[in-house]
Design a protein around this motif. Structure first.
Motif, PDB file in Angstrom:
ATOM      1  N   PHE A 311      64.920  51.371   1.583  1.00 36.15           N
ATOM      2  CA  PHE A 311      64.748  52.201   0.391  1.00 36.15           C
ATOM      3  C   PHE A 311      63.647  51.646  -0.514  1.00 36.15           C
ATOM      4  CE2 PHE A 311      69.037  54.628  -0.202  1.00 36.15           C
ATOM      5  CZ  PHE A 311      68.756  55.349   0.947  1.00 36.15           C
ATOM      6  N   ALA A 312      63.592  50.323  -0.660  1.00 39.29           N
ATOM      7  CA  ALA A 312      62.593  49.712  -1.531  1.00 39.29           C
ATOM      8  C   ALA A 312      61.179  50.042  -1.084  1.00 39.29           C
ATOM      9  CB  ALA A 312      62.787  48.193  -1.576  1.00 39.29           C
ATOM     10  N   ALA A 313      60.971  50.160   0.221  1.00 41.29           N
ATOM     11  CA  ALA A 313      59.640  50.460   0.747  1.00 41.29           C
ATOM     12  C   ALA A 313      59.357  51.950   0.820  1.00 41.29           C
ATOM     13  CB  ALA A 313      59.485  49.837   2.144  1.00 41.29           C
ATOM     14  N   LEU A 314      60.379  52.742   1.154  1.00 35.36           N
ATOM     15  CA  LEU A 314      60.148  54.148   1.491  1.00 35.36           C
ATOM     16  C   LEU A 314      60.297  55.124   0.331  1.00 35.36           C
ATOM     17  CD1 LEU A 314      61.893  54.343   4.986  1.00 35.36           C
ATOM     18  CD2 LEU A 314      59.522  53.759   4.446  1.00 35.36           C
ATOM     19  N   LEU A 315      61.282  54.907  -0.531  1.00 33.25           N
ATOM     20  CA  LEU A 315      61.512  55.895  -1.588  1.00 33.25           C
ATOM     21  C   LEU A 315      60.303  56.095  -2.505  1.00 33.25           C
ATOM     22  CD1 LEU A 315      65.247  55.479  -2.670  1.00 33.25           C
ATOM     23  CD2 LEU A 315      64.242  56.674  -0.718  1.00 33.25           C
ATOM     24  N   PRO A 316      59.556  55.038  -2.872  1.00 37.54           N
ATOM     25  CA  PRO A 316      58.395  55.268  -3.736  1.00 37.54           C
ATOM     26  C   PRO A 316      57.318  56.150  -3.121  1.00 37.54           C
ATOM     27  CG  PRO A 316      59.048  52.964  -3.830  1.00 37.54           C
ATOM     28  CD  PRO A 316      59.828  53.596  -2.708  1.00 37.54           C
ATOM     29  N   VAL A 317      57.232  56.202  -1.781  1.00 41.33           N
ATOM     30  CA  VAL A 317      56.217  57.047  -1.156  1.00 41.33           C
ATOM     31  C   VAL A 317      56.773  58.420  -0.785  1.00 41.33           C
ATOM     32  CG1 VAL A 317      54.928  55.080  -0.250  1.00 41.33           C
ATOM     33  CG2 VAL A 317      56.642  56.165   1.190  1.00 41.33           C
ATOM     34  N   LEU A 318      58.096  58.542  -0.766  1.00 41.13           N
ATOM     35  CA  LEU A 318      58.706  59.830  -0.453  1.00 41.13           C
ATOM     36  C   LEU A 318      58.878  60.690  -1.700  1.00 41.13           C
ATOM     37  CD1 LEU A 318      61.452  58.691   2.090  1.00 41.13           C
ATOM     38  CD2 LEU A 318      59.372  59.974   2.619  1.00 41.13           C
ATOM     39  N   ARG A 319      59.286  60.065  -2.803  1.00 34.43           N
ATOM     40  CA  ARG A 319      59.532  60.787  -4.042  1.00 34.43           C
ATOM     41  C   ARG A 319      58.927  59.995  -5.205  1.00 34.43           C
ATOM     42  NH1 ARG A 319      59.928  65.543  -2.047  1.00 34.43           N
ATOM     43  NH2 ARG A 319      61.916  66.099  -1.055  1.00 34.43           N
ATOM     44  N   GLU A 320      57.949  60.565  -5.838  1.00 29.71           N
ATOM     45  CA  GLU A 320      57.243  59.895  -6.932  1.00 29.71           C
ATOM     46  C   GLU A 320      58.217  59.502  -8.044  1.00 29.71           C
ATOM     47  OE1 GLU A 320      53.469  60.700  -9.974  1.00 29.71           O
ATOM     48  OE2 GLU A 320      54.077  62.215  -8.493  1.00 29.71           O
ATOM     49  N   GLY A 321      58.057  58.268  -8.498  1.00 32.86           N
ATOM     50  CA  GLY A 321      58.867  57.796  -9.605  1.00 32.86           C
ATOM     51  C   GLY A 321      60.211  57.229  -9.221  1.00 32.86           C
ATOM     52  N   VAL A 322      60.528  57.207  -7.930  1.00 32.31           N
ATOM     53  CA  VAL A 322      61.805  56.636  -7.481  1.00 32.31           C
ATOM     54  C   VAL A 322      61.517  55.273  -6.852  1.00 32.31           C
ATOM     55  CG1 VAL A 322      63.857  56.948  -6.053  1.00 32.31           C
ATOM     56  CG2 VAL A 322      62.709  58.942  -7.044  1.00 32.31           C
ATOM     57  N   ASN A 323      61.841  54.212  -7.590  1.00 33.74           N
ATOM     58  CA  ASN A 323      61.540  52.855  -7.134  1.00 33.74           C
ATOM     59  C   ASN A 323      62.756  51.967  -7.365  1.00 33.74           C
ATOM     60  OD1 ASN A 323      60.588  50.339  -6.497  1.00 33.74           O
ATOM     61  ND2 ASN A 323      58.843  50.383  -7.894  1.00 33.74           N
ATOM     62  N   PRO A 324      63.506  51.657  -6.300  1.00 36.87           N
ATOM     63  CA  PRO A 324      64.738  50.870  -6.460  1.00 36.87           C
ATOM     64  C   PRO A 324      64.501  49.471  -7.022  1.00 36.87           C
ATOM     65  CG  PRO A 324      64.635  51.895  -4.283  1.00 36.87           C
ATOM     66  CD  PRO A 324      63.283  52.055  -4.907  1.00 36.87           C
ATOM     67  N   ARG A 325      63.281  48.962  -6.884  1.00 41.35           N
ATOM     68  CA  ARG A 325      63.022  47.584  -7.321  1.00 41.35           C
ATOM     69  C   ARG A 325      62.376  47.551  -8.710  1.00 41.35           C
ATOM     70  NH1 ARG A 325      62.402  43.001  -2.765  1.00 41.35           N
ATOM     71  NH2 ARG A 325      62.962  41.268  -4.104  1.00 41.35           N
ATOM     72  N   SER A 326      62.424  48.650  -9.434  1.00 41.47           N
ATOM     73  CA  SER A 326      61.842  48.719 -10.776  1.00 41.47           C
ATOM     74  C   SER A 326      62.868  48.308 -11.827  1.00 41.47           C
ATOM     75  CB  SER A 326      61.358  50.131 -11.061  1.00 41.47           C
ATOM     76  OG  SER A 326      62.447  51.026 -11.168  1.00 41.47           O
ATOM     77  N   ALA A 327      62.371  48.132 -13.065  1.00 42.48           N
ATOM     78  CA  ALA A 327      63.258  47.744 -14.168  1.00 42.48           C
ATOM     79  C   ALA A 327      64.276  48.818 -14.476  1.00 42.48           C
ATOM     80  CB  ALA A 327      62.415  47.439 -15.406  1.00 42.48           C
ATOM     81  N   GLN A 328      64.028  50.037 -14.044  1.00 41.80           N
ATOM     82  CA  GLN A 328      64.969  51.133 -14.292  1.00 41.80           C
ATOM     83  C   GLN A 328      66.315  50.863 -13.635  1.00 41.80           C
ATOM     84  OE1 GLN A 328      63.514  54.911 -12.899  1.00 41.80           O
ATOM     85  NE2 GLN A 328      65.347  56.032 -13.553  1.00 41.80           N
TER      86      GLN A 328
END
Length: 533
Positions: A311-328
């Motif tokens: 998920f950490a590698a793939l979600l940011p390129v699949l859906r903009e703004g979705v980054n599991p390793r971000s401060a969010q």
């Protein structure tokens, strides 16, 4: 029959055991001499090379292989046995009978996993054994084999690709056979397998896989049995190369999904966000530590790891703004960092590289139109950056590696030295591969490829010196000398470094761990980019 290739420091001896169980090739990881048919070497996942028959070094400053072996004694020590099963397993048309497991295991556990290291279910079993320190033998299986009985137009991978194990995961792999004869097969047996790991090594580091943290709720088993399927995106196509990516809804490709997906058939953005929010809640339930059950790694963390890793590698390129390793997602980010820092076997050997998962997604699922991670690609700058390891300064890759290498004489003392040791072991195969893939100035015949590898290996071997820890897993005391030496690498040596770093021969985690690969990248990046002969 079973063909076992056994290496010693000087020779390799082929032994044949009579058997009606099909064929299986074995590869050990410590040799300085190899003499086997090239066809057999092509079948092996791990190739153990011989000393290359060149004369004196092309440079008085480049050590001979014998000197490198002296500086890296671990390169001559046999590692855990790794075999390659020459065929599929299960009920497919290409399946071969299993080998005589009692003969091969010699009282150890046997782990069957996919040879490419792509399968998240196999990674769960691999990580569970590694984390508990359970001694095991590995049998690599070709998971690309087709099962003609199950062929269809879609193949289960979302874009009409091959119907391989990777597109129908969890059926025959992983397979684990314990010394007492107990066998666990596939994803449906994963919980009982994890319980068996704890039974085998109760309470051993990293801790109890199933701790009693609550009188009323068994948080670990609940997180595996009920919560995992509940929090992950539902109604997705099974796939090891694109887990939880494609929607199983037959109309997903015909109509827009109302969330910016344009009918691309991918899980909607809001569903990924809900998944991450729910995982956040799970990790925040026990605030005495970053893991699912608090301050220690449990079976639940092992179970979730391969999927959150991807998920950490793939979600940011699949859906903009979705980054599991971000401060969010602070709790998830802390979990990532804790897994990398406090479970050495994970970041040092089992964990994959983010670019591996992105490249795999692009290769196996071209319909997704994922841009390449290529600095020469005009679209590469648009890709979200990949964060593989903690960015905080308190994370010390060399310290993590030291903990992993402790008690393993076949491993080097530092990540850089481990890469150098791998070069020493694999030098024959590397010479051939570099000669074929790199520029015309590198040749197997005239010894230039050999010299370039020795030059690079000598620089990496500097990391074997004692000292502190640099941010890239490089010894602080040797750092200045290494970087200075890297800046003076010849054009041939820099080309070989770029070849190895770019996955031209080794892939993470298939062949080498993430932290050693990072040390190699540090050297490759330190070398001047313009090629100088």
């Amino acid at each position: 029959r079973i063909e076992l290739l056994h290496w010693t420091q000087a020779t390799m001896v082929a032994k044949t055991f009579p058997s009606s169980t099909g064929r299986l090739c074995a590869a050990s990881a410590s040799a300085s001499t190899l003499s086997a048919a090239s066809s057999m070497m092509m079948m092996m996942m791990m190739i153990v090379p011989s000393s290359y028959a060149y004369g004196a070094s092309s440079s008085t400053t480049t050590p001979a292989w014998s000197e490198l072996e002296r500086r890296l004694p671990n390169s001559l020590v046999a590692g855990p046995a790794v075999y390659y099963h020459c065929g599929g397993i299960g009920d497919g048309d290409d399946a071969l009978p299993l080998p005589d497991e009692s003969t091969l295991a010699d009282g150890r556990t046997i782990l069957y996993r996919d040879r490419n290291g792509w399968c998240p279910r196999c990674e769960q079993a691999w990580l569970a054994l590694e984390a508990k320190g359970i001694e095991y033998v590995t049998i690599l299986v070709d998971a690309e084999r087709r099962n003609s009985d199950d062929e269809d137009d879609n193949g289960g991978n979302g874009n009409g690709g091959n119907d391989s194990y990777y597109d129908r995961p969890g059926s025959t792999l992983p397979r684990v056979r314990w010394p007492d004869g107990t066998v666990h097969v596939g994803s449906d047996d994963m919980l009982s397998f994890l319980e068996k790991c704890e039974e085998t090594m109760p309470g051993c580091p990293p801790g109890d896989y199933f701790p009693d943290v609550s009188i009323s709720v068994d948080i670990v088993r609940t997180s595996i049995e009920r919560r995992f399927d509940g929090v992950m995106p539902r109604y997705t196509l099974p796939s090891s190369t694109a887990p939880y990516v494609y929607r199983a809804d037959g109309d997903a490709r015909k109509e827009g999904d109302g969330d910016g997906g344009d009918g691309d058939g991918i899980v909607q953005k809001f569903k990924y966000q809900v998944t991450l929010e729910e995982i956040e809640e799970i990790l925040e339930e026990y605030d005495d530590g970053p893991f699912v059950a608090g301050d220690t790694v449990t079976a639940a963390d092992v179970f979730y790891a391969p999927y959150l890793e991807r998920f950490a590698a793939l979600l940011p390129v699949l859906r903009e703004g979705v980054n599991p390793r971000s401060a969010q997602y602070g709790a998830i980010r802390d979990w990532y960092d804790a897994m990398d820092a406090r479970l050495p076997c994970y970041s040092c050997r089992v964990k994959g590289r983010g670019e591996t998962w992105r490249n795999l997604l692009r290769m196996r699922h071209p319909d997704l139109d994922i841009a390449a991670n290529d600095e020469n690609d005009d679209d590469a700058g648009m890709l979200p950056p990949i964060v593989d390891l903690p960015e905080r300064r308190s994370f010390k890759p060399r310290d993590v590696w030291s903990k992993y290498a402790e008690g393993k004489p076949y491993l080097a003392s530092t990540p850089g030295a481990e890469v150098a040791s791998r070069i020493v072991r694999d030098r024959d195969a590397l010479i051939r591969a570099a000669s074929a893939a790199c520029s015309a100035s590198l040749s197997e015949e005239d010894g230039t490829a050999d010299a370039a590898l020795r030059e690079l290996c000598a620089v990496l071997a500097m990391a074997a010196d004692d000292g502190g820890d640099g941010d890239d897993g490089i010894d602080d005391d040797a750092d200045a000398r290494m970087m200075a030496a890297a800046s003076r690498l010849s054009g041939d040596a820099r080309e070989v470094a770029a070849f190895l770093d770019g996955g031209g021969f080794w892939e993470v985690p298939r062949d080498i761990g993430l932290i050693p690969a990072r040390a190699l990248r540090a050297i490759a990046n330190a070398a001047p980019k313009p090629r100088i002969a």
